[in-house]
Motif scaffolding. Sequence first.
Motif, PDB file in Angstrom:
ATOM      1  N   SER A  13       0.752  -1.246  -0.154  1.00 49.97           N
ATOM      2  CA  SER A  13       0.089  -0.004   0.137  1.00 49.97           C
ATOM      3  C   SER A  13       1.005   1.201   0.108  1.00 49.97           C
ATOM      4  O   SER A  13       0.282   2.352   0.182  1.00 49.97           O
ATOM      5  N   VAL A  30       1.732   3.068  15.024  1.00 47.84           N
ATOM      6  CA  VAL A  30       0.319   3.267  15.193  1.00 47.84           C
ATOM      7  C   VAL A  30      -0.599   3.607  13.973  1.00 47.84           C
ATOM      8  O   VAL A  30      -0.115   3.961  13.017  1.00 47.84           O
ATOM      9  N   SER A  35      -4.543   0.541   7.550  1.00 46.21           N
ATOM     10  CA  SER A  35      -3.710   1.612   7.176  1.00 46.21           C
ATOM     11  C   SER A  35      -2.146   1.295   6.639  1.00 46.21           C
ATOM     12  O   SER A  35      -1.788   1.967   5.759  1.00 46.21           O
TER      13      SER A  35
ATOM     14  N   VAL C 135       0.576   5.722  10.795  1.00 42.37           N
ATOM     15  CA  VAL C 135       0.419   5.378   9.610  1.00 42.37           C
ATOM     16  C   VAL C 135      -1.221   5.532   9.403  1.00 42.37           C
ATOM     17  O   VAL C 135      -1.983   5.274  10.011  1.00 42.37           O
ATOM     18  N   SER C 136      -1.367   6.256   7.992  1.00 40.09           N
ATOM     19  CA  SER C 136      -2.922   6.429   7.585  1.00 40.09           C
ATOM     20  C   SER C 136      -3.137   6.290   6.262  1.00 40.09           C
ATOM     21  O   SER C 136      -1.998   5.991   5.617  1.00 40.09           O
ATOM     22  N   SER C 143      -0.809   4.366   1.705  1.00 44.11           N
ATOM     23  CA  SER C 143      -0.464   4.563   2.999  1.00 44.11           C
ATOM     24  C   SER C 143       0.610   5.764   3.211  1.00 44.11           C
ATOM     25  O   SER C 143       1.595   5.765   2.327  1.00 44.11           O
ATOM     26  N   ARG C 144       0.332   6.342   4.294  1.00 43.88           N
ATOM     27  CA  ARG C 144       1.282   7.690   4.353  1.00 43.88           C
ATOM     28  C   ARG C 144       1.430   7.645   5.680  1.00 43.88           C
ATOM     29  O   ARG C 144       0.907   7.123   6.698  1.00 43.88           O
ATOM     30  N   LEU C 145       2.752   8.115   6.028  1.00 40.64           N
ATOM     31  CA  LEU C 145       3.263   8.388   7.615  1.00 40.64           C
ATOM     32  C   LEU C 145       2.618   9.690   7.918  1.00 40.64           C
ATOM     33  O   LEU C 145       2.527  10.760   7.173  1.00 40.64           O
TER      34      LEU C 145
END
Lengths: 160, 160, 164, 164
Positions: A13, A30, A35, C135-136, C143-145
């Motif tokens: 991802s 987290v 995600s 992470v979102s 996914s991004r930090l």
Amino acid sequence: MYLKKLGINGFKSFASPVQLEFTPGISAIVGPNGSGKSNITDAIRFVLGEQSTKSMRSHRMDDIIFSGTDKVRQKGACEVTLVLSGEDGESERVISRKLFRTGESQYRINGRTVRLRDIQESFRDTGLGKNGYSMVSQGGIESIVSAGPAELRAIVEEAA
Amino acid sequence: MYLKKLGINGFKSFASPVQLEFTPGISAIVGPNGSGKSNITDAIRFVLGEQSTKSMRSHRMDDIIFSGTDKVRQKGACEVTLVLSGEDGESERVISRKLFRTGESQYRINGRTVRLRDIQESFRDTGLGKNGYSMVSQGGIESIVSAGPAELRAIVEEAA
Amino acid sequence: MEERFSERFALLQSAFSRIFTRLFEGGTARLAYTNPEDILGSGIELTAQPPGKNLRHISLLSGGEKAMTAISLLLAFIQINPAPFCIIDEIDAALDDSNIMRFTNYLDEIREENQFIIITHRKTTLRICERIYGVSMNRDGISRLVAVEVSDYTEESESGQTTA
Amino acid sequence: MEERFSERFALLQSAFSRIFTRLFEGGTARLAYTNPEDILGSGIELTAQPPGKNLRHISLLSGGEKAMTAISLLLAFIQINPAPFCIIDEIDAALDDSNIMRFTNYLDEIREENQFIIITHRKTTLRICERIYGVSMNRDGISRLVAVEVSDYTEESESGQTTA
Ligand SMILES: Nc1ncnc2c1ncn2[C@@H]1O[C@H](COP(=O)(O)OP(=O)(O)OP(=O)(O)O)[C@@H](O)[C@H]1O
Ligand SMILES: Nc1ncnc2c1ncn2[C@@H]1O[C@H](COP(=O)(O)OP(=O)(O)OP(=O)(O)O)[C@@H](O)[C@H]1O
Ligand SMILES: [Mg+2]
Ligand SMILES: [Mg+2]
């Protein structure tokens, strides 16, 4: 020696490149369900030369390259870079692996192209080999709990 | 109709009698690992006539009677009492089951001694029978997740 | 070869028993051959006795007790076979907050010689973490930090204590 | 008999799809016969597509996505086969706090017709609970009930919001 940096690009991802920097002590990851946290663990297995798609929760090797969404096109390759700090005056070690949709993998240590065997050799002395329990997957604790005697023996033989 | 009260005496880790009173809405049970929370669920299965020791996480029937510790002697029997509130003018229903170490079980509805069959009959109209999914054990969600097609079919046939 | 495994196994057995008693603040546990007559082929099993309770096979413990017992074994592997880093993915899922405290206290003690990267949903686990990556993922599936304020997470830990 | 199952299954399928989309705030999921040609003998499987993602078999979702999908099925069983009460033991173990919020919002909406007794270690779950029983055990191995102040648990929920 510790994991200093991790760069992930095009892996699962992580369509856009990300860079994580860890402390020698304890860091946390987290975020919401789905995600991409466990994907980071898969990325580390990948760069260390993992050959089994199953241990990266995939069926085929190209499952681990960003597969695209209706908004974003799939990637043609993925690359993960891991920086191990130096120990006792040794310099840092930069390991990278690039996988193309064709199935071809390119391995590098400190920028120099090497074979998978060299990656595995390079780890034997660090304790990062197949032995040991340096990575516990999600559900790994449950597997130990529910392991029958033969299975637990196999786990112990691999880790001890 | 709802579960109004639950009395547990001598069942598993509940050596001393306890009484829980629930609201018609949502209640929680909290506490440290190993304190006895899941045992409360086992107690409810027990009083509803559970015959399978496996679904109460036990090998033998007398495993569910308080087995004693080095400080407290084992019990000779266990008893669980469940009070269902009345519905549409109906009065409350008090169900109890007492199990002796001899293996003999005594069932009561509103104080009157009945057979296991009467307990099961009494529930058929309440929707508390074997069908439905009114009790989800610890790990029950994981079982659904990992169920193969045949297993999931069996789950659906039982619950739907 | 077999002798080598027996030696390693003996080291593991004692590390496991010691760490279990430490994590449970008492009690005992054993990692043993199911068939000591046949060390070459025998299976291995875990039995544990949390403080104040009877010795039983791991399968008869409560959900969290099982997890803590398995975690003790994991920490024993790490002790006898140290690695540069250890990544653990949501191993605290079945633990109550006080057991998370005991587990993280132990990690805290061995942090000089061991790097840990912990994936978790539990606030109490974060109290020993020096760095937290978030992470979102948006609806675009990427996914991004994100930066995470350690204070968002540690001012009021799950156990209700201020830990920042 | 078979027709009866087909009818019940159809009701279950639509309840499941609707509840999934509700819990995930989007996306779709299907509960289907693996072999529609052989309804009598066929297995059943779950496929799910969280919002913004591809449709995949449940086994390919993340840990928490798997749990939310299974929870959607559980809630569908409850909808088509209501029971006087429903006891759920630590089903929130794999969920992040925002998914616990979504799940508990749903329970909150159906609480008029359904009694729930929830065993949990997660503070966020407690926000919809009107009553909280505490269970404890000393070193004597005996379980006792303790009074629990709802305010101890809900003043600062895991998500950092005041909810008391
Ligand atoms: N090749 C791929 N291309 C694009 N997305 C992918 C690919 N492989 C996996 N994913 C996505 O990654 C997500 C899963 O991420 P991951 O398992 O890391 O979640 P997580 O953060 O660990 O969640 P949880 O808390 O539920 O365990 C899934 O949504 C999946 O759709
Ligand atoms: N017959 C018995 N007599 C005495 N104690 C028993 C008996 N059966 C089980 N126990 C004890 O009950 C305890 C387990 O309780 P339970 O499974 O309810 O814990 P729990 O609160 O659900 O914990 P977790 O949060 O880890 O799931 C164990 O410590 C076990 O020793
Ligand atoms: Mg995960
Ligand atoms: Mg339990």
